[in-house]
Scaffold this motif. Structure first.
Motif, PDB file in Angstrom:
ATOM      1  N   ASP A 165       0.948  -1.337   0.001  1.00 42.48           N
ATOM      2  CA  ASP A 165       0.033  -0.015  -0.026  1.00 42.48           C
ATOM      3  C   ASP A 165       0.801   1.201   0.010  1.00 42.48           C
ATOM      4  OD1 ASP A 165      -2.112   1.854   0.380  1.00 42.48           O
ATOM      5  OD2 ASP A 165      -2.449   1.452   2.243  1.00 42.48           O
ATOM      6  N   ALA A 166       0.811   1.814  -1.014  1.00 37.36           N
ATOM      7  CA  ALA A 166       1.886   3.087  -1.250  1.00 37.36           C
ATOM      8  C   ALA A 166       1.445   4.252  -0.550  1.00 37.36           C
ATOM      9  CB  ALA A 166       1.831   3.332  -2.694  1.00 37.36           C
TER      10      ALA A 166
ATOM     11  N   ALA B  46       3.366   3.373   7.748  1.00 34.72           N
ATOM     12  CA  ALA B  46       2.288   3.344   8.879  1.00 34.72           C
ATOM     13  C   ALA B  46       1.717   2.173   8.897  1.00 34.72           C
ATOM     14  CB  ALA B  46       1.298   4.223   8.577  1.00 34.72           C
ATOM     15  N   VAL B  47       1.873   1.204  10.017  1.00 28.90           N
ATOM     16  CA  VAL B  47       1.036   0.295  10.416  1.00 28.90           C
ATOM     17  C   VAL B  47       0.196   0.566  11.573  1.00 28.90           C
ATOM     18  CG1 VAL B  47       1.560  -2.068  11.105  1.00 28.90           C
ATOM     19  CG2 VAL B  47       3.080  -1.375   9.619  1.00 28.90           C
TER      20      VAL B  47
END
Length: 140
Positions: A26-27, A52-53
Protein backbone atom coordinates in the motif's frame (compact mmCIF):
# COMPACT_ATOMS: atom_id res chain seq x y z
CA UNK A 1 3.03 -4.42 -5.08
CA UNK A 2 4.50 -1.00 -5.66
CA UNK A 3 8.20 -0.27 -6.09
CA UNK A 4 9.17 2.99 -4.39
CA UNK A 5 11.28 5.32 -6.56
CA UNK A 6 14.99 5.44 -5.68
CA UNK A 7 18.20 6.54 -7.37
CA UNK A 8 21.08 4.19 -8.11
CA UNK A 9 21.88 2.20 -4.98
CA UNK A 10 25.06 0.31 -5.94
CA UNK A 11 28.16 2.33 -6.74
CA UNK A 12 31.48 1.22 -8.22
CA UNK A 13 34.30 3.22 -9.79
CA UNK A 14 32.82 2.70 -13.25
CA UNK A 15 29.06 2.35 -12.74
CA UNK A 16 26.03 3.32 -10.68
CA UNK A 17 23.21 0.77 -10.70
CA UNK A 18 19.76 0.49 -9.13
CA UNK A 19 20.02 -2.93 -7.44
CA UNK A 20 18.23 -2.48 -4.12
CA UNK A 21 14.46 -2.07 -4.18
CA UNK A 22 11.79 -1.19 -1.64
CA UNK A 23 8.40 -2.72 -2.42
CA UNK A 24 5.17 -2.15 -0.51
CA UNK A 25 1.59 -3.37 -0.75
CA UNK A 26 0.00 0.00 0.00
CA UNK A 27 1.88 3.05 -1.27
CA UNK A 28 -0.52 5.34 0.62
CA UNK A 29 0.76 3.92 3.93
CA UNK A 30 4.35 5.03 3.21
CA UNK A 31 5.19 8.06 5.38
CA UNK A 32 8.63 8.56 3.85
CA UNK A 33 11.39 6.62 2.15
CA UNK A 34 14.84 7.25 0.77
CA UNK A 35 18.45 6.21 0.72
CA UNK A 36 21.64 7.17 2.50
CA UNK A 37 25.13 6.56 1.11
CA UNK A 38 27.50 4.62 3.38
CA UNK A 39 30.75 4.65 1.38
CA UNK A 40 32.99 3.45 4.22
CA UNK A 41 30.90 0.31 4.82
CA UNK A 42 29.52 -0.86 1.51
CA UNK A 43 29.16 -0.12 -2.16
CA UNK A 44 25.39 -0.20 -1.57
CA UNK A 45 23.37 2.72 -0.25
CA UNK A 46 21.26 2.15 2.83
CA UNK A 47 17.59 2.19 1.77
CA UNK A 48 14.78 2.84 4.23
CA UNK A 49 11.03 3.13 4.41
CA UNK A 50 8.79 4.51 7.17
CA UNK A 51 5.53 2.62 6.86
CA UNK A 52 2.35 3.37 8.83
CA UNK A 53 1.13 0.17 10.41
CA UNK A 54 -1.94 0.08 12.62
CA UNK A 55 -1.69 -2.48 15.38
CA UNK A 56 -4.95 -4.31 16.01
CA UNK A 57 -6.70 -3.28 19.20
CA UNK A 58 -7.22 -6.06 21.67
CA UNK A 59 -10.75 -6.67 22.84
CA UNK A 60 -11.50 -6.06 26.51
CA UNK A 61 -12.46 -9.19 28.38
CA UNK A 62 -13.82 -9.95 31.81
CA UNK A 63 -11.86 -12.27 34.09
CA UNK A 64 -13.56 -13.84 37.09
CA UNK A 65 -11.36 -14.89 40.00
CA UNK A 66 -11.33 -15.42 43.74
CA UNK A 67 -9.13 -13.11 45.79
CA UNK A 68 -7.44 -15.37 48.35
CA UNK A 69 -5.29 -12.57 49.75
CA UNK A 70 -8.05 -11.03 51.86
CA UNK A 71 -9.49 -14.10 53.60
CA UNK A 72 -10.48 -13.66 57.22
CA UNK A 73 -9.33 -17.06 58.47
CA UNK A 74 -10.87 -16.77 61.92
CA UNK A 75 -14.36 -16.23 60.44
CA UNK A 76 -13.79 -19.02 57.91
CA UNK A 77 -12.77 -21.50 60.62
CA UNK A 78 -15.71 -20.46 62.81
CA UNK A 79 -18.08 -21.15 59.93
CA UNK A 80 -16.32 -24.45 59.16
CA UNK A 81 -16.95 -25.64 62.72
CA UNK A 82 -20.60 -24.54 62.64
CA UNK A 83 -21.43 -26.32 59.34
CA UNK A 84 -23.89 -29.23 59.74
CA UNK A 85 -21.45 -31.92 58.63
CA UNK A 86 -23.89 -34.62 59.73
CA UNK A 87 -25.85 -33.96 56.51
CA UNK A 88 -22.87 -35.33 54.57
CA UNK A 89 -22.73 -38.44 56.76
CA UNK A 90 -26.49 -39.02 56.59
CA UNK A 91 -26.68 -38.90 52.79
CA UNK A 92 -27.69 -42.28 51.32
CA UNK A 93 -25.20 -42.70 48.46
CA UNK A 94 -21.67 -41.58 47.81
CA UNK A 95 -22.93 -39.32 45.02
CA UNK A 96 -25.34 -37.58 47.41
CA UNK A 97 -22.56 -37.24 50.01
CA UNK A 98 -20.34 -35.60 47.41
CA UNK A 99 -23.12 -33.28 46.29
CA UNK A 100 -23.88 -32.15 49.87
CA UNK A 101 -20.15 -31.68 50.58
CA UNK A 102 -19.69 -29.62 47.40
CA UNK A 103 -22.71 -27.49 48.23
CA UNK A 104 -21.37 -26.74 51.72
CA UNK A 105 -17.92 -25.89 50.38
CA UNK A 106 -19.32 -23.66 47.62
CA UNK A 107 -21.39 -21.74 50.16
CA UNK A 108 -18.31 -21.23 52.34
CA UNK A 109 -16.21 -20.11 49.37
CA UNK A 110 -18.89 -17.74 48.12
CA UNK A 111 -19.19 -16.20 51.58
CA UNK A 112 -15.50 -15.87 52.47
CA UNK A 113 -13.79 -15.76 49.05
CA UNK A 114 -16.41 -14.32 46.70
CA UNK A 115 -15.92 -14.24 42.95
CA UNK A 116 -14.64 -10.92 41.65
CA UNK A 117 -14.73 -9.59 38.11
CA UNK A 118 -11.98 -7.61 36.48
CA UNK A 119 -11.95 -5.97 33.06
CA UNK A 120 -8.68 -6.65 31.23
CA UNK A 121 -7.93 -4.46 28.24
CA UNK A 122 -4.37 -5.56 27.46
CA UNK A 123 -3.00 -8.99 26.80
CA UNK A 124 0.01 -10.11 28.81
CA UNK A 125 3.38 -9.39 27.27
CA UNK A 126 4.25 -12.21 24.84
CA UNK A 127 7.89 -12.31 25.92
CA UNK A 128 7.00 -13.21 29.52
CA UNK A 129 7.18 -16.99 29.40
CA UNK A 130 6.19 -19.32 32.25
CA UNK A 131 9.90 -19.64 33.15
CA UNK A 132 10.29 -15.87 33.41
CA UNK A 133 7.07 -15.62 35.45
CA UNK A 134 8.45 -18.28 37.85
CA UNK A 135 11.72 -16.33 38.22
CA UNK A 136 9.71 -13.17 38.92
CA UNK A 137 7.77 -14.99 41.65
CA UNK A 138 11.03 -16.29 43.18
CA UNK A 139 12.40 -12.75 43.14
CA UNK A 140 9.36 -11.53 45.09
Amino acid sequence: MTILPLQATHHTATSHTLLDLVTVCDADAVKSHGQVPVPGLSAHDLVYCIYAVKAPKSQARIIRYRDYKNINYSELFADLFSVPWHHVVMAATIDEKLEVFQQIMCELFNKHVPLRSKKVTRRPAPWITPDIRQLMNERK
